[in-house]
Enzyme design. Structure first.
Site, PDB file in Angstrom:
ATOM      1  N   LEU A  30      33.522  19.769  43.950  1.00 33.53           N
ATOM      2  CA  LEU A  30      33.291  21.213  43.996  1.00 33.53           C
ATOM      3  C   LEU A  30      34.447  21.971  44.633  1.00 33.53           C
ATOM      4  O   LEU A  30      35.114  21.485  45.541  1.00 33.53           O
ATOM      5  CB  LEU A  30      32.002  21.509  44.776  1.00 33.53           C
ATOM      6  CG  LEU A  30      30.729  20.899  44.187  1.00 33.53           C
ATOM      7  CD1 LEU A  30      29.515  21.319  45.020  1.00 33.53           C
ATOM      8  CD2 LEU A  30      30.525  21.306  42.735  1.00 33.53           C
ATOM      9  N   GLY A  33      35.333  27.896  42.675  1.00 33.46           N
ATOM     10  CA  GLY A  33      34.820  28.339  41.379  1.00 33.46           C
ATOM     11  C   GLY A  33      33.346  27.972  41.232  1.00 33.46           C
ATOM     12  O   GLY A  33      32.510  28.800  40.842  1.00 33.46           O
ATOM     13  N   HIS A  34      33.018  26.722  41.577  1.00 35.09           N
ATOM     14  CA  HIS A  34      31.606  26.300  41.541  1.00 35.09           C
ATOM     15  C   HIS A  34      30.785  27.137  42.526  1.00 35.09           C
ATOM     16  O   HIS A  34      29.650  27.515  42.239  1.00 35.09           O
ATOM     17  CB  HIS A  34      31.476  24.827  41.929  1.00 35.09           C
ATOM     18  CG  HIS A  34      32.185  23.868  41.023  1.00 35.09           C
ATOM     19  ND1 HIS A  34      33.336  23.215  41.387  1.00 35.09           N
ATOM     20  CD2 HIS A  34      31.900  23.441  39.765  1.00 35.09           C
ATOM     21  CE1 HIS A  34      33.733  22.414  40.395  1.00 35.09           C
ATOM     22  NE2 HIS A  34      32.882  22.537  39.402  1.00 35.09           N
ATOM     23  N   VAL A 173      37.654  31.970  39.161  1.00 34.15           N
ATOM     24  CA  VAL A 173      38.190  32.054  40.519  1.00 34.15           C
ATOM     25  C   VAL A 173      39.568  31.397  40.512  1.00 34.15           C
ATOM     26  O   VAL A 173      39.739  30.290  39.989  1.00 34.15           O
ATOM     27  CB  VAL A 173      37.256  31.345  41.526  1.00 34.15           C
ATOM     28  CG1 VAL A 173      37.841  31.399  42.936  1.00 34.15           C
ATOM     29  CG2 VAL A 173      35.859  31.989  41.495  1.00 34.15           C
TER      30      VAL A 173
HETATM   31  P1  AMP Z   1      32.865  21.478  35.936  1.00 39.06           P
HETATM   32  O1  AMP Z   1      32.356  20.871  37.206  1.00 39.06           O
HETATM   33  O2  AMP Z   1      34.363  21.496  35.838  1.00 39.06           O
HETATM   34  O3  AMP Z   1      32.178  20.950  34.699  1.00 39.06           O
HETATM   35  O4  AMP Z   1      32.480  23.021  36.006  1.00 39.06           O
HETATM   36  C1  AMP Z   1      31.144  23.424  36.239  1.00 39.06           C
HETATM   37  C2  AMP Z   1      31.036  24.899  35.989  1.00 39.06           C
HETATM   38  O5  AMP Z   1      31.934  25.591  36.868  1.00 39.06           O
HETATM   39  C3  AMP Z   1      31.432  25.289  34.571  1.00 39.06           C
HETATM   40  O6  AMP Z   1      30.535  26.299  34.109  1.00 39.06           O
HETATM   41  C4  AMP Z   1      32.828  25.826  34.746  1.00 39.06           C
HETATM   42  O7  AMP Z   1      33.192  26.771  33.762  1.00 39.06           O
HETATM   43  C5  AMP Z   1      32.740  26.475  36.103  1.00 39.06           C
HETATM   44  N1  AMP Z   1      34.063  26.603  36.704  1.00 39.06           N
HETATM   45  C6  AMP Z   1      35.008  25.629  36.834  1.00 39.06           C
HETATM   46  N2  AMP Z   1      36.130  26.138  37.396  1.00 39.06           N
HETATM   47  C7  AMP Z   1      35.891  27.451  37.627  1.00 39.06           C
HETATM   48  C8  AMP Z   1      36.659  28.524  38.177  1.00 39.06           C
HETATM   49  N3  AMP Z   1      37.912  28.343  38.618  1.00 39.06           N
HETATM   50  N4  AMP Z   1      36.079  29.743  38.258  1.00 39.06           N
HETATM   51  C9  AMP Z   1      34.810  29.939  37.813  1.00 39.06           C
HETATM   52  N5  AMP Z   1      34.039  28.972  37.285  1.00 39.06           N
HETATM   53  C10 AMP Z   1      34.569  27.754  37.177  1.00 39.06           C
END
Ligand code: AMP
Length: 280
Positions: A30, A33-34, A173
């Site tokens: 995490l 962004g998460h 983010v």
């Molecule tokens: P992941 O763990 O990479 O599968 O991401 C989980 C969720 O977090 C997905 O909906 C991604 O689009 C979102 N996410 C990942 N990176 C960011 C970021 N930098 N800003 C906003 N949301 C993000």
């Protein structure tokens, strides 16, 4: 925070929740962004379910499934601090029990951009998202604009399968230099992290061309490619100026456009995008 590791346990925990239930699916490792997704879920819902599952079906045979960053204990503390009520942490066999075979194919939008570079990726994504939706039955699910094509595909999945689940987009983010936060950024050396700043710079260069009246899709793609080409450490995979919903490449860009790109830096694959005009 209740931790559920089986479908049976998370269903039982879900049955005890009332009101508006938000789901935040993640693959862990995490970052802020998460946390932005979790904060939106916390403020917009009565109860929040988060999932932590590194989904093997969305990784190609030569991709980084085994090497994907994992830090379960740190992640649990962050989920808890963000006010998650139920954390679903299934083993692979819970989601893909022996003998299962059903796959969800989103159609042509799954085969361009990321889908062209990563065959089968979005069948893996759509399948796991459909399973998580069926298991947790949220009122609303939160997805980041960082993964723009994934967001479009999940919105279409919810609509096409008549799931009655709202999909809430959350803005990307970025760090102080504009690099979109990603779990894969931990693989970048400080030097390569600086080089990775060129991804956002490329998007901003095309944005300013568009703002100044450039309406040729080809010119916008070239503007992005030129910025990326300037950075020695970057190997460009694609640059795109596409319709934000159909994801078709645009020749003329009078209105809304999704500018997106993918590149590799020292073996780490990074993606970024912006929508014009600004979506919020
Ligand atoms: P992941 O763990 O990479 O599968 O991401 C989980 C969720 O977090 C997905 O909906 C991604 O689009 C979102 N996410 C990942 N990176 C960011 C970021 N930098 N800003 C906003 N949301 C993000």
């Amino acid at each position: 925070m209740r931790i559920a590791q089986t479908v049976r346990d998370v269903r039982a925990a879900r049955d005890r929740l009332t009101g508006r239930v938000g789901l935040v699916p993640t693959m862990g490792a995490l970052h802020a962004g998460h946390e932005a997704l979790l904060a939106r879920a916390r403020s917009g819902c009565d109860s929040v379910i988060a999932s932590l599952f590194v989904n093997p079906a969305q990784f190609g045979p030569l991709e980084d499934f085994a090497a994907y960053p994992r830090d379960r204990h740190r992640d649990r503390a962050i989920f808890e601090a963000c006010g998650v009520d139920v954390l679903f942490e299934p083993a692979v066999e819970e989601i893909y029990p022996p003998g299962e075979s059903t796959r969800v194919d989103p159609g042509p939008i799954a085969r361009v951009l990321e889908g062209a570079s990563r065959p089968g990726h979005f069948i893996g994504v759509a399948t796991v998202v459909a399973k998580l939706f069926a298991i947790t039955r949220p009122s609303v699910a939160y997805f980041g604009r960082k993964d723009a094509q994934q967001l479009v595909i999940v919105q279409r999945l919810a609509r096409d399968l008549r799931l009655g689940i709202e999909i809430e987009p959350v803005n990307t983010v970025r760090d102080a230099r504009g690099l979109a936060l990603s779990s894969r950024n931990v693989n970048l050396s400080p030097k390569h992290r600086t080089a990775a700043g060129a991804l956002y710079k490329a998007l901003l260069t095309a944005k300013s061309a568009w703002t100044n009246g450039q309406r040729s899709g080809q010119a916008l793609r070239k503007a992005m490619r030129d910025v990326l080409d300037h950075e020695e450490a970057i190997e460009t995979d694609y640059v795109s100026a596409a319709h934000p919903e159909t994801l078709e490449e645009l020749d003329d860009v009078p209105g809304p456009v999704l500018l997106s790109l993918a590149a590799r830096i020292a073996g780490t694959r990074l993606i970024d995008n912006i929508t014009l005009p600004d979506p919020d």
